[in-house]
Design a protein around this motif. Sequence first.
Motif, PDB file in Angstrom:
ATOM      1  N   SER A 187       0.953  -1.284  -0.021  1.00  0.00           N
ATOM      2  CA  SER A 187      -0.290   0.304  -0.511  1.00  0.00           C
ATOM      3  C   SER A 187       1.005   1.292  -0.226  1.00  0.00           C
ATOM      4  O   SER A 187       1.621   1.177   0.792  1.00  0.00           O
ATOM      5  N   ALA A 188      -0.141   2.119  -0.562  1.00  0.00           N
ATOM      6  CA  ALA A 188       1.012   3.510  -0.417  1.00  0.00           C
ATOM      7  C   ALA A 188       1.142   4.704   0.173  1.00  0.00           C
ATOM      8  O   ALA A 188       1.236   4.997   1.217  1.00  0.00           O
ATOM      9  N   LEU A 189      -0.149   3.734   1.275  1.00  0.00           N
ATOM     10  CA  LEU A 189      -1.176   4.547   2.911  1.00  0.00           C
ATOM     11  C   LEU A 189      -0.339   4.048   3.607  1.00  0.00           C
ATOM     12  O   LEU A 189      -0.890   2.509   3.371  1.00  0.00           O
ATOM     13  N   PRO A 190      -1.164   4.077   4.981  1.00  0.00           N
ATOM     14  CA  PRO A 190      -0.653   3.625   6.015  1.00  0.00           C
ATOM     15  C   PRO A 190      -1.764   2.529   6.126  1.00  0.00           C
ATOM     16  O   PRO A 190      -2.695   3.421   5.915  1.00  0.00           O
ATOM     17  N   ILE A 191      -1.789   1.785   6.605  1.00  0.00           N
ATOM     18  CA  ILE A 191      -3.092   0.838   6.948  1.00  0.00           C
ATOM     19  C   ILE A 191      -3.998   0.761   8.645  1.00  0.00           C
ATOM     20  O   ILE A 191      -2.885   0.289   9.582  1.00  0.00           O
ATOM     21  N   VAL A 192      -4.570   0.767   8.940  1.00  0.00           N
ATOM     22  CA  VAL A 192      -5.096   1.073  10.836  1.00  0.00           C
ATOM     23  C   VAL A 192      -5.985   0.215  11.123  1.00  0.00           C
ATOM     24  O   VAL A 192      -7.944   0.443  10.136  1.00  0.00           O
ATOM     25  N   CYS A 217      -1.500  -7.674  15.184  1.00  0.00           N
ATOM     26  CA  CYS A 217      -1.411  -6.471  14.004  1.00  0.00           C
ATOM     27  C   CYS A 217      -0.514  -5.762  13.708  1.00  0.00           C
ATOM     28  O   CYS A 217      -0.064  -5.419  12.336  1.00  0.00           O
ATOM     29  N   VAL A 218       0.616  -6.281  14.354  1.00  0.00           N
ATOM     30  CA  VAL A 218       2.072  -6.327  13.547  1.00  0.00           C
ATOM     31  C   VAL A 218       2.092  -6.703  12.494  1.00  0.00           C
ATOM     32  O   VAL A 218       1.820  -7.756  12.408  1.00  0.00           O
ATOM     33  N   GLY A 219       3.055  -6.091  11.597  1.00  0.00           N
ATOM     34  CA  GLY A 219       2.705  -6.999  10.484  1.00  0.00           C
ATOM     35  C   GLY A 219       2.069  -7.082   9.769  1.00  0.00           C
ATOM     36  O   GLY A 219       2.003  -7.087   7.851  1.00  0.00           O
ATOM     37  N   LEU A 220       0.730  -6.348   9.513  1.00  0.00           N
ATOM     38  CA  LEU A 220      -0.156  -6.603   9.204  1.00  0.00           C
ATOM     39  C   LEU A 220      -0.879  -5.121   8.761  1.00  0.00           C
ATOM     40  O   LEU A 220      -1.795  -4.926   7.768  1.00  0.00           O
ATOM     41  N   PHE A 221      -1.271  -4.487   9.981  1.00  0.00           N
ATOM     42  CA  PHE A 221      -1.251  -2.960   9.612  1.00  0.00           C
ATOM     43  C   PHE A 221      -0.441  -1.987  10.574  1.00  0.00           C
ATOM     44  O   PHE A 221       0.899  -2.282  11.034  1.00  0.00           O
TER      45      PHE A 221
END
Length: 336
Positions: free
Chosen positions: A222-227, A241-245
């Motif tokens: 992704s070009a953007l951060p994912i929350v 969530c570490v490594g996924l978000f």
Amino acid sequence: MKLRLHPYNLELKHTFTISRESRDFQPSLVVELTDGTYSGFGETTTNPYYKITMESLTEIITKNEAFICSLSEETPADFWHKLFPLFTKNMFALCALDIAYNDFYTKRNRQKLYEYWNLNTQNNPMTDYTIGIDSVDTMVAKMKELPWPIYKIKLGTKNDIEIVTELRKHTGAVFRIDANCGWTADETIKNSFILKELGVEFLEQPLPADDIEGAKKVFQNSALPIVADESCIVEEDVEKCVGLFHGVNVKLSKCGGLTPGKRMLEKAKSLGLKTMVGCMTESTVGISAIAHLLPLLDYVDMDGGLLLKKDIATGISINNGVISYANENGTGAALL
């Protein structure tokens, strides 16, 4: 200590639509804990996605009322730990009780809640304002009705890019996108590059919570951060969530209140994740509680009271995204 329940059906200013539902009213339950001198208030909402109804909330609280009222001398942390085994199947109810007790305890100690936690409020983030899914003209009208520095845009339609492109023509505000599990991994990656150019700060929960492989792919490309939102509900989810978000959005109703919510945020920060708290269209009772977590946050979505036709409480105030605390102790909340 005595317990009182105040059910409400909060009317929204506008029909609120996300990728999986629309609503004009939000049922909400305010819990009051009082010793006759001090009253603490906490709030939670019903939620069809998590199968939480007003009946299920009132039933479990009423069933445990005697035990709840016997815990008036506990610290907030001990209060939560003693109730937790009884509320594992209804964290929304536990949330309302936990917020009410934090409010009651700190009012009785003549402290604001953030003071009890020894938090510094000098660099608090601003809140976004949510624009639900609608016709583009209506979404633009909502932005013009309330000019704001940060908008959270709900998406999950077949023409999401067109929507954001059009909205961008009408404001220079920061955009945050919440697709509420409405996209695929490939769609998210493709959209991220376009949305970055359109001034989007991050994407919130673009994929269904059970799409782990998709989340890995998105995280890497992704070009953007994912929350994370639906992927981070309770404390044990933070580490997953570490490594996924890149960050987590903690919802107090889902995790069981301020006490576990604060622990989740501290854990996330220790793991290098960005931190956020979101609301569930609560009144100013629930929103005032969120305000005391602001020093632990990178982002916040606490516009619930702003989305209501008529609020039921006083407490914190919000002006152009900036949150101001009430003069009162505790969370600062009081029913009108």
